[in-house]
Design a protein around this motif. Structure first.
Motif, PDB file in Angstrom:
ATOM      1  N   ILE A 201       3.305   3.719  -1.111  1.00  0.00           N
ATOM      2  CA  ILE A 201       4.200   3.162  -0.160  1.00  0.00           C
ATOM      3  C   ILE A 201       4.422   1.713  -0.623  1.00  0.00           C
ATOM      4  O   ILE A 201       3.316   1.025  -1.008  1.00  0.00           O
ATOM      5  CB  ILE A 201       3.454   3.006   1.304  1.00  0.00           C
ATOM      6  N   MET A 207       9.858   1.852   7.644  1.00  0.00           N
ATOM      7  CA  MET A 207       8.750   1.551   8.568  1.00  0.00           C
ATOM      8  C   MET A 207       9.406   1.640   9.896  1.00  0.00           C
ATOM      9  O   MET A 207      10.657   1.423  10.193  1.00  0.00           O
ATOM     10  CB  MET A 207       8.146   0.181   8.270  1.00  0.00           C
ATOM     11  N   THR A 246      -6.633   7.715  10.777  1.00  0.00           N
ATOM     12  CA  THR A 246      -5.431   6.916  10.207  1.00  0.00           C
ATOM     13  C   THR A 246      -5.882   5.403   9.671  1.00  0.00           C
ATOM     14  O   THR A 246      -7.048   5.120   9.568  1.00  0.00           O
ATOM     15  CB  THR A 246      -4.224   6.669  11.194  1.00  0.00           C
ATOM     16  N   VAL A 308      -0.322  -2.370   9.626  1.00  0.00           N
ATOM     17  CA  VAL A 308       0.613  -1.236   9.371  1.00  0.00           C
ATOM     18  C   VAL A 308      -0.289   0.145   9.630  1.00  0.00           C
ATOM     19  O   VAL A 308      -1.380   0.233   8.764  1.00  0.00           O
ATOM     20  CB  VAL A 308       1.250  -1.055   8.212  1.00  0.00           C
ATOM     21  N   GLU A 309      -0.057   1.125  10.434  1.00  0.00           N
ATOM     22  CA  GLU A 309      -0.744   2.276  10.492  1.00  0.00           C
ATOM     23  C   GLU A 309      -0.042   3.474   9.696  1.00  0.00           C
ATOM     24  O   GLU A 309       1.029   3.865   9.762  1.00  0.00           O
ATOM     25  CB  GLU A 309      -0.827   2.935  12.259  1.00  0.00           C
ATOM     26  N   ILE A 310      -0.800   4.011   9.121  1.00  0.00           N
ATOM     27  CA  ILE A 310      -0.488   5.116   7.838  1.00  0.00           C
ATOM     28  C   ILE A 310      -1.361   6.354   8.342  1.00  0.00           C
ATOM     29  O   ILE A 310      -2.604   6.219   8.565  1.00  0.00           O
ATOM     30  CB  ILE A 310      -0.458   4.636   6.693  1.00  0.00           C
ATOM     31  N   PRO A 319       4.939   5.424   8.324  1.00  0.00           N
ATOM     32  CA  PRO A 319       4.311   4.185   8.518  1.00  0.00           C
ATOM     33  C   PRO A 319       4.694   3.279   9.803  1.00  0.00           C
ATOM     34  O   PRO A 319       5.966   3.032  10.028  1.00  0.00           O
ATOM     35  CB  PRO A 319       4.126   3.198   7.431  1.00  0.00           C
ATOM     36  N   LYS A 321       4.461  -0.520  11.995  1.00  0.00           N
ATOM     37  CA  LYS A 321       3.873  -1.539  12.086  1.00  0.00           C
ATOM     38  C   LYS A 321       3.604  -1.982  13.597  1.00  0.00           C
ATOM     39  O   LYS A 321       4.467  -1.798  14.578  1.00  0.00           O
ATOM     40  CB  LYS A 321       5.095  -2.761  11.596  1.00  0.00           C
TER      41      LYS A 321
END
Length: 631
Positions: A201, A207, A246, A308-310, A319, A321
């Motif tokens: 990433i 995003m 996550t 940022v959540e992945i 992903p 934000k």
């Protein structure tokens, strides 16, 4: 100052150069905190059984050993160009900058330091925060690639800077996040090539923007007139992980990548507060990617500086934000499930004189349920610490800040914090909550401007409270306890777990608190994690000159502390010129993963490969010789 001169500057020093702050000459309101060690310690606030541990009984080598929960022999400080761990432990390299993630990845080229194409299919540079996830019997590592040292990645260039478009492409590709499967075979951990989990990433990855700021006019650009999508993430420092599986990557010094093609362009006051100027940090991204040119696309910078959540187990996921958590120089994101079921995220803004924040979700966590949007909506708060050991969380909303919308509150969270009178802190870095006790800790790494200069918003930075020392080059760790155990609530009490210092040089409060001695002294606590047994793992990113105020401290290190007794021991020493950062455990807790970042940042290391080869940031695995659990 030329770009080449920036090689020796930290991000904070770069900002100070661009936006010099006047020396304070009238500090009538400043609290005098230049007190003796005993005077400081005797005034601490107690948490019942977990009282401020140095207040009444100073630790001695005999008493510490008798009551110690730290089951290892302390490592001595040193300046070796290797990793040092205690007797009974061993370490190995798991992954390093340039390692291929797929069978067709091009092996690292020592002469060219790679190309844009090769870097896009390889482990990124300057790894920082990380977390391990399990999918059945598979182990997946998600790790931030914060930035890259220009003289190293561009060591094939005489200038030590990007000179071609592909150089810029390579530098961008070294940033972001690496997700990869790792496995242990015959005692050796390594990357599983071609795993379906493997993913890079980068600053060019699509995003989704979520939360209050999504769709606001300040988020709209020529490329995205909806203000709901963006490209990429970069300068990810610390991290977090959620109970629903996550990974949270935290954008920190995002400002150093923007520049202006128009030298007469005047950045807005809000840009200046975030350190955005007409000159970047030498990466030259605007040369090939116009969105980084603030004179042409002034809103683009509003789309960076978030958590940022992945989803590390789904390489096809996009992903997100999470703008509701605020825009600032995020260090990490510590997620706590409150007794009420609400999710609370504690966050530090890593710049001199900035603030501590928390986010409280509107929704509640449901184990096994759909928690995918819990970080999308909630309330944002900032901390005020009082001199008497109490504190309060101040809600940031249009009513308290005079901003028109919650979107503006989140986009300009720093300005909002100033408006409500939050406490300026000594660079709040990693935050960690104790799983066994109702308390939260934060590393305040250092602040040479404390009591001398205001922060970037003009807020005074008087010495006092949790930041008791002027010109603080050593740092401290603050801890707080939510009133009635309610993490969503307004009130808390606080004290200091440790004041770092050097008792071999100083006799006053710069010697450190009573649990600091010549055998465990350190400076600039940065990374922080609390294990399942409630032990505190402290990682440093400070001065490694080993002379003057830092004599005897050696290279950067990792220590372990006991919150119950206050004892601290050194567990690890890193190689030359590195930062020790990023920490996570294998699912069985028998392997401890640690990050070694930027060894040889000033040219005096070839770790880990030796010889004349380029120094490389890496992830190492640490195991006990007897195969036991660590921590």
């Amino acid at each position: 100052m030329t770009h080449r001169d920036t090689h020796e500057l930290s991000f904070d020093d770069f900002d100070d150069q661009r936006f010099p702050r006047a020396e304070e000459t009238d500090f009538d309101a400043v609290v005098d905190a230049r007190m003796s060690r005993r005077g400081f310690l005797s005034g601490a606030i107690a948490f019942g059984a977990t009282a401020f541990v140095m207040g009444s009984t100073a630790l001695t080598p005999t008493s510490a050993r008798a009551a110690s929960r730290l089951g290892f022999d302390a490592v001595a400080a040193n300046t070796l160009d290797t990793v040092t761990v205690p007797n009974g432990y061993r370490w190995q390299i798991v992954a390093k900058w340039g390692d291929g993630l797929w069978s067709d990845s091009v092996p690292f080229d020592e002469e060219t330091r790679g190309t844009g194409a090769s870097q896009e299919r390889a482990f990124g540079d300057n790894n920082d925060g990380m977390a391990v996830f399990a999918d059945g019997d598979r182990t997946i590592l998600a790790v931030n690639n914060e930035y890259t040292n220009r003289p190293i990645i561009y060591g094939n260039r005489e200038t030590g800077l990007p000179e071609t478009d592909d150089d810029v492409r390579k530098g961008k590709a070294a940033h972001g996040v690496t997700v990869c499967e790792i496995a242990e075979q015959d005692g050796q951990w390594s990357i599983v090539r071609d795993s379906r989990y493997n993913r890079r990433i980068t600053p060019d990855t699509p995003m989704i923007l979520t939360g209050p700021a999504a769709g606001h006019d300040l988020m709209k650009t020529t490329a995205d007139n909806s203000g709901t999508s963006s490209l990429g993430t970069w300068n990810n420092c610390g991290n977090g992980r959620t109970p629903w599986g996550t990974y949270l990557a935290c954008e920190e010094n995002f400002n150093g990548y923007f520049s202006s093609s128009d030298p007469e362009h005047k950045p807005s006051a809000e840009m200046t507060r975030y350190g955005i100027s007409n000159e970047d940090w030498g990466y030259a991204w605007a040369k090939t990617d116009e969105r980084f040119d603030i004179s042409k696309h002034p809103n683009e910078c509003h789309r960076a500086g978030y958590v940022v959540e992945i989803d590390p187990l789904d390489p096809t996921s996009t992903p997100k934000k999470r703008t509701g958590l605020g825009r600032f120089k995020h260090e990490n994101a510590e997620v706590v499930v409150d007794g009420s079921g609400h999710i609370v995220v504690y966050m530090g803004d890593d710049e001199r004189g900035e603030f501590l924040y928390k986010f409280v979700s509107s929704g509640k966590y449901a184990e096994g349920g759909d928690n995918s949007d819990l970080l999308e909506d909630g309330t944002l708060h900032v901390a005020r610490f009082n001199e008497d050991g109490t504190g309060e969380w101040l809600e940031l909303n249009p009513e308290t800040t005079d901003f028109a919308t919650q979107a503006e509150v989140c986009i300009y969270a720093r300005v909002a914090g100033s408006k409500v009178g939050a406490t300026t802190m000594d660079r709040p870095e990693w935050v960690s909550a104790n799983p066994l006790r109702n308390e939260v800790y934060c590393c305040l790494t250092n602040n040479k401007n404390r009591g001398k200069k205001p922060n970037a918003g003009g807020d005074e930075t008087p010495a006092g409270g949790p930041n008791p020392r002027e010109g603080n080059n050593y740092g401290q760790i603050v801890r707080w306890k939510p009133k009635d155990g309610d993490h969503t609530g307004k009130d808390f009490t606080w004290d200091l777990f440790v004041l770092a210092g050097n008792p071999s040089v100083h006799q006053d409060d710069y010697a450190g608190s009573e649990n600091i001695n010549v055998d465990n002294m350190f400076n600039s606590p940065d990374g922080l994690a609390i294990d399942n047994n409630g032990l505190i793992w402290i990682q440093t990113d400070g001065k490694y000159s080993n002379e003057g105020d830092f004599a005897g401290m050696g290279n950067n290190q990792m220590l372990v502390g006991d919150p119950a007794s206050g004892e601290i021991r050194r567990f690890l020493v890193g190689p030359k010129e590195c930062e020790v950062t990023g920490i996570t455990w294998s699912p069985d807790r028998k392997t401890l993963f640690v990050g070694i970042q930027h060894p040889g940042e000033k040219g005096d290391s070839h770790f880990p490969d030796g010889g004349s080869r380029a120094p490389k940031s890496c992830v190492i695995a640490i195991n006990r010789d007897d195969g036991g659990i660590i921590g």
